[in-house]
Write a protein that holds these residues in place. Structure first.
Motif, mmCIF file in Angstrom:
data_model
loop_
_atom_site.group_PDB
_atom_site.id
_atom_site.type_symbol
_atom_site.label_atom_id
_atom_site.label_comp_id
_atom_site.label_asym_id
_atom_site.label_seq_id
_atom_site.Cartn_x
_atom_site.Cartn_y
_atom_site.Cartn_z
ATOM 1 N N TYR A 91 1.163 -1.679 0.310
ATOM 2 C CA TYR A 91 -0.267 -0.031 -0.260
ATOM 3 C C TYR A 91 0.629 1.117 -0.116
ATOM 4 O O TYR A 91 1.346 1.328 0.435
ATOM 5 C CB TYR A 91 -1.373 -0.349 1.127
ATOM 6 N N LYS A 92 0.681 2.354 -0.738
ATOM 7 C CA LYS A 92 1.342 3.231 -1.287
ATOM 8 C C LYS A 92 0.981 4.410 0.983
ATOM 9 O O LYS A 92 0.054 4.412 0.724
ATOM 10 C CB LYS A 92 0.054 4.155 -1.939
ATOM 11 N N THR A 93 2.100 4.701 0.742
ATOM 12 C CA THR A 93 2.471 5.516 1.707
ATOM 13 C C THR A 93 2.583 7.007 1.453
ATOM 14 O O THR A 93 2.516 7.264 -0.065
ATOM 15 C CB THR A 93 3.852 5.391 2.284
ATOM 16 N N PRO A 94 2.921 8.291 2.192
ATOM 17 C CA PRO A 94 2.051 9.278 1.594
ATOM 18 C C PRO A 94 3.019 10.194 0.559
ATOM 19 O O PRO A 94 3.962 11.233 -0.119
ATOM 20 C CB PRO A 94 2.517 10.568 2.791
ATOM 21 N N LYS A 95 4.669 9.086 1.244
ATOM 22 C CA LYS A 95 6.362 9.491 0.708
ATOM 23 C C LYS A 95 6.206 9.542 -0.812
ATOM 24 O O LYS A 95 5.451 7.844 -1.425
ATOM 25 C CB LYS A 95 7.070 8.967 0.566
ATOM 26 N N ILE A 96 6.311 9.586 -2.332
ATOM 27 C CA ILE A 96 6.427 9.683 -3.722
ATOM 28 C C ILE A 96 7.046 8.167 -3.365
ATOM 29 O O ILE A 96 8.253 8.119 -2.841
ATOM 30 C CB ILE A 96 6.431 10.550 -4.163
ATOM 31 N N GLY A 97 6.696 7.180 -4.290
ATOM 32 C CA GLY A 97 7.510 6.409 -4.549
ATOM 33 C C GLY A 97 7.482 4.971 -3.638
ATOM 34 O O GLY A 97 8.668 3.997 -3.753
ATOM 35 N N GLU A 98 6.831 5.530 -3.012
ATOM 36 C CA GLU A 98 7.107 4.009 -0.899
ATOM 37 C C GLU A 98 5.829 3.786 -0.829
ATOM 38 O O GLU A 98 5.169 4.135 -0.465
ATOM 39 C CB GLU A 98 7.150 5.082 -0.061
ATOM 40 N N TYR A 99 6.179 2.375 -0.410
ATOM 41 C CA TYR A 99 4.562 1.243 -0.442
ATOM 42 C C TYR A 99 4.923 0.653 0.992
ATOM 43 O O TYR A 99 6.177 0.529 1.716
ATOM 44 C CB TYR A 99 4.686 0.807 -1.218
ATOM 45 N N PHE A 100 3.989 -0.066 1.253
ATOM 46 C CA PHE A 100 4.612 -0.779 2.731
ATOM 47 C C PHE A 100 3.463 -2.190 3.261
ATOM 48 O O PHE A 100 2.382 -1.899 2.245
ATOM 49 C CB PHE A 100 4.111 0.270 4.049
#
Length: 202
Positions: A91-100
């Motif tokens: 799932y996408k986090t608020p940071k561009i290009g970052e996922y969890f």
């Protein structure tokens, strides 16, 4: 004549721009272009046992689905000599290009570099029971990539504190069981069955 030359130069600029490398730091990622089939090419970690045979992070990617605010990964992993198929959603986090995603602990990863048409490079930090390690992965649209791309990936690994002896090229194996990474002077002793990698359908 000058107009023709100008148009040719403009056309070349557009072609070069299309293959321009994107990354999360520059914020110029077009994640939709990652959709489709991929192959695991190289994997690295500062906790090597995680990516060795039967390691929990020794998996082989087959496909990436770009979903709404998430990425779906179709994977294969060997467990007790048998291949198990997985589908993990990050799932996408608020940071561009970052996922969890949750897998063997909590994993936060970023898309380091991609040209969409040949390769994509990921950096992941896993946290489980208060312990953390790094994982880096290089995927390709084809079953192997050039030594230049692999070397670029190796240098990124070093920049993140992962040494070359913790980098495993999943595409190379020999009769001696040596897996060579990029250049002959860099080798990793690894008993590896090439069928693990070639048989991506398990």
């Amino acid at each position: 004549m000058k107009l023709l030359l100008l148009l040719l130069c403009l056309g070349l600029t557009l072609v070069c721009g299309h293959a321009e490398e994107a990354n999360s730091e520059r914020g110029n990622l077009d994640v939709d272009k990652l959709n489709g089939d991929w192959f695991s090419i190289v994997v690295a970690s500062d906790k090597r046992e995680k990516i060795e045979q039967n390691g929990s992070m020794r998996f082989f990617v087959q496909h990436i689905d770009v979903l709404e605010n998430s990425l779906g990964f179709k994977l294969c992993i060997k467990e007790n000599g048998e291949c198990r198929k997985l589908y993990s959603v990050a799932y996408k986090t608020p940071k561009i290009g970052e996922y969890f995603l949750e897998y063997d602990g909590g994993n936060t990863f970023t898309i380091l570099k991609t040209d969409y048409e040949r390769y994509v490079m990921f950096h992941l930090v896993n946290v489980n029971n208060g312990e953390a390690f790094q994982l880096m992965e290089l995927y390709g649209r084809t079953k192997d990539l050039s030594s230049d791309i692999k070397e670029k990936f190796a240098k990124l690994c070093e920049a993140h504190g992962i040494t070359r002896d913790n980098i495993i090229d999943l595409t190379k194996t020999g009769k001696s069981g040596l897996t060579y990474f990029s250049r002959p002077e860099y080798y990793i002793i690894e008993e590896m069955n090439l069928g693990d990698w070639l048989s991506t359908s398990c």
